[in-house]
Design a protein around this motif. Structure first.
Motif, PDB file in Angstrom:
ATOM      1  N   TRP A  11      46.368  57.872  31.214  1.00 17.89           N
ATOM      2  CA  TRP A  11      45.438  58.957  32.088  1.00 17.89           C
ATOM      3  C   TRP A  11      46.220  59.637  33.261  1.00 17.89           C
ATOM      4  N   ARG A  12      45.824  60.717  33.496  1.00 11.11           N
ATOM      5  CA  ARG A  12      46.532  61.286  34.627  1.00 11.11           C
ATOM      6  C   ARG A  12      45.704  61.097  35.844  1.00 11.11           C
ATOM      7  N   ASP A  13      46.572  60.828  37.188  1.00  7.73           N
ATOM      8  CA  ASP A  13      45.801  60.240  38.242  1.00  7.73           C
ATOM      9  C   ASP A  13      45.301  61.778  38.917  1.00  7.73           C
ATOM     10  N   SER A  14      45.785  62.903  38.653  1.00 14.26           N
ATOM     11  CA  SER A  14      45.348  64.257  39.172  1.00 14.26           C
ATOM     12  C   SER A  14      44.846  65.284  38.143  1.00 14.26           C
ATOM     13  N   CYS A  15      44.148  65.970  38.966  1.00 13.53           N
ATOM     14  CA  CYS A  15      43.575  67.106  37.659  1.00 13.53           C
ATOM     15  C   CYS A  15      44.403  68.490  37.966  1.00 13.53           C
ATOM     16  N   CYS A  16      44.831  68.906  36.876  1.00 14.82           N
ATOM     17  CA  CYS A  16      45.240  70.281  36.719  1.00 14.82           C
ATOM     18  C   CYS A  16      44.472  71.464  37.040  1.00 14.82           C
ATOM     19  N   PHE A  17      43.049  71.238  36.850  1.00 10.70           N
ATOM     20  CA  PHE A  17      42.234  72.395  37.001  1.00 10.70           C
ATOM     21  C   PHE A  17      42.044  73.402  35.845  1.00 10.70           C
ATOM     22  N   ILE A  18      42.943  73.130  34.843  1.00 11.14           N
ATOM     23  CA  ILE A  18      42.977  73.989  33.807  1.00 11.14           C
ATOM     24  C   ILE A  18      41.495  74.145  33.243  1.00 11.14           C
ATOM     25  N   TYR A  19      40.624  73.321  33.273  1.00  6.60           N
ATOM     26  CA  TYR A  19      39.355  73.370  32.718  1.00  6.60           C
ATOM     27  C   TYR A  19      38.705  74.689  33.540  1.00  6.60           C
ATOM     28  N   ALA A  20      39.090  74.933  34.779  1.00  5.81           N
ATOM     29  CA  ALA A  20      38.277  75.960  35.541  1.00  5.81           C
ATOM     30  C   ALA A  20      38.594  77.368  34.896  1.00  5.81           C
ATOM     31  N   LEU A  21      39.451  77.502  34.174  1.00  3.20           N
ATOM     32  CA  LEU A  21      39.989  78.927  33.540  1.00  3.20           C
ATOM     33  C   LEU A  21      38.879  79.317  32.551  1.00  3.20           C
ATOM     34  N   PRO A  22      38.444  80.749  32.438  1.00  2.00           N
ATOM     35  CA  PRO A  22      37.635  80.880  31.123  1.00  2.00           C
ATOM     36  C   PRO A  22      38.024  80.566  29.872  1.00  2.00           C
ATOM     37  N   GLY A  23      37.187  79.930  29.084  1.00  5.68           N
ATOM     38  CA  GLY A  23      37.464  79.638  27.908  1.00  5.68           C
ATOM     39  C   GLY A  23      38.303  78.209  27.656  1.00  5.68           C
ATOM     40  N   ALA A  24      38.603  77.754  28.952  1.00  6.36           N
ATOM     41  CA  ALA A  24      39.458  76.441  28.766  1.00  6.36           C
ATOM     42  C   ALA A  24      38.666  75.303  28.825  1.00  6.36           C
ATOM     43  N   HIS A  25      39.118  74.052  28.454  1.00  7.15           N
ATOM     44  CA  HIS A  25      38.493  72.904  28.691  1.00  7.15           C
ATOM     45  C   HIS A  25      39.441  71.677  29.233  1.00  7.15           C
ATOM     46  N   GLU A  26      39.038  70.676  29.616  1.00  2.47           N
ATOM     47  CA  GLU A  26      39.949  69.452  30.080  1.00  2.47           C
ATOM     48  C   GLU A  26      41.073  69.347  29.070  1.00  2.47           C
ATOM     49  N   CYS A  27      42.187  68.832  29.880  1.00  5.44           N
ATOM     50  CA  CYS A  27      43.314  68.212  28.749  1.00  5.44           C
ATOM     51  C   CYS A  27      43.115  67.170  28.303  1.00  5.44           C
ATOM     52  N   ALA A  28      43.846  66.484  27.290  1.00  2.27           N
ATOM     53  CA  ALA A  28      43.697  65.314  26.886  1.00  2.27           C
ATOM     54  C   ALA A  28      43.537  64.205  27.690  1.00  2.27           C
ATOM     55  N   ARG A  29      44.363  64.031  28.750  1.00  2.00           N
ATOM     56  CA  ARG A  29      44.233  62.924  29.600  1.00  2.00           C
ATOM     57  C   ARG A  29      43.927  63.219  31.062  1.00  2.00           C
ATOM     58  N   CYS A  30      42.885  64.129  31.129  1.00  5.41           N
ATOM     59  CA  CYS A  30      42.405  64.445  32.310  1.00  5.41           C
ATOM     60  C   CYS A  30      41.556  63.560  33.077  1.00  5.41           C
ATOM     61  N   PRO A  31      41.766  63.234  34.226  1.00  6.82           N
ATOM     62  CA  PRO A  31      40.948  62.048  34.968  1.00  6.82           C
ATOM     63  C   PRO A  31      39.369  62.528  34.823  1.00  6.82           C
ATOM     64  N   ARG A  32      38.899  63.564  34.720  1.00  7.92           N
ATOM     65  CA  ARG A  32      37.618  64.017  34.721  1.00  7.92           C
ATOM     66  C   ARG A  32      36.824  63.401  33.381  1.00  7.92           C
ATOM     67  N   LEU A  33      37.501  62.836  32.452  1.00  6.85           N
ATOM     68  CA  LEU A  33      37.058  62.602  31.058  1.00  6.85           C
ATOM     69  C   LEU A  33      36.736  60.954  31.187  1.00  6.85           C
ATOM     70  N   ARG A  34      37.429  60.402  32.066  1.00  4.12           N
ATOM     71  CA  ARG A  34      37.105  59.007  32.002  1.00  4.12           C
ATOM     72  C   ARG A  34      35.943  58.346  31.942  1.00  4.12           C
TER      73      ARG A  34
END
Length: 126
Positions: free
Chosen positions: A103-126
């Motif tokens: 799991w990543r310890d930091s968020c890359c914020f890609i989920y904030a882009l239009p039409g995007a979602h969290e990356c596979a190891r996003c800490p937001r998904l824990r």
């Protein structure tokens, strides 16, 4: 010239970061050639490289101004994530070792882009 305790010159002006991954993520860390004063034993190299990286990266993360609010935990996590990714890539390239996903310890914020979602190891998904 002062003798460096590292096999590589890790001065900030010799470091480079490549951004070509999906969403503009850093996916390469480069170290330019520099003077080599002595060569540590193989068993010492990882520790030396990691300490040198963290010394530079922690100062960079502390002073980086991305234009959005970034907590100290996120800054520390980005330093850890970059080290883990670099070590996994080096182990894979040099030794052929597959590294476990983590799991990543930091968020890359890609989920904030239009039409995007969290990356596979996003800490937001824990």
């Amino acid at each position: 010239m002062v003798a460096s305790p590292y096999a590589l010159d890790l001065a900030p002006e010799r470091l480079s970061v490549g951004f070509s991954g999906p969403g503009g993520f850093a996916d390469r860390l480069g170290v330019g050639p520099g003077p080599v004063e002595w060569r540590p034993r193989l068993s010492e190299r990882r520790g030396l490289a990691e300490r040198a990286y963290r010394t530079h990266a922690q100062e960079f993360a502390r002073t980086y101004e991305p234009g959005v609010k970034m907590s100290s935990a996120h800054r520390a996590g980005s330093v850890e994530d970059a080290w883990q990714a670099a070590w996994a890539g080096a182990s894979r390239a040099v030794l052929g070792w597959a590294s476990p996903d983590r799991w990543r310890d930091s968020c890359c914020f890609i989920y904030a882009l239009p039409g995007a979602h969290e990356c596979a190891r996003c800490p937001r998904l824990r």
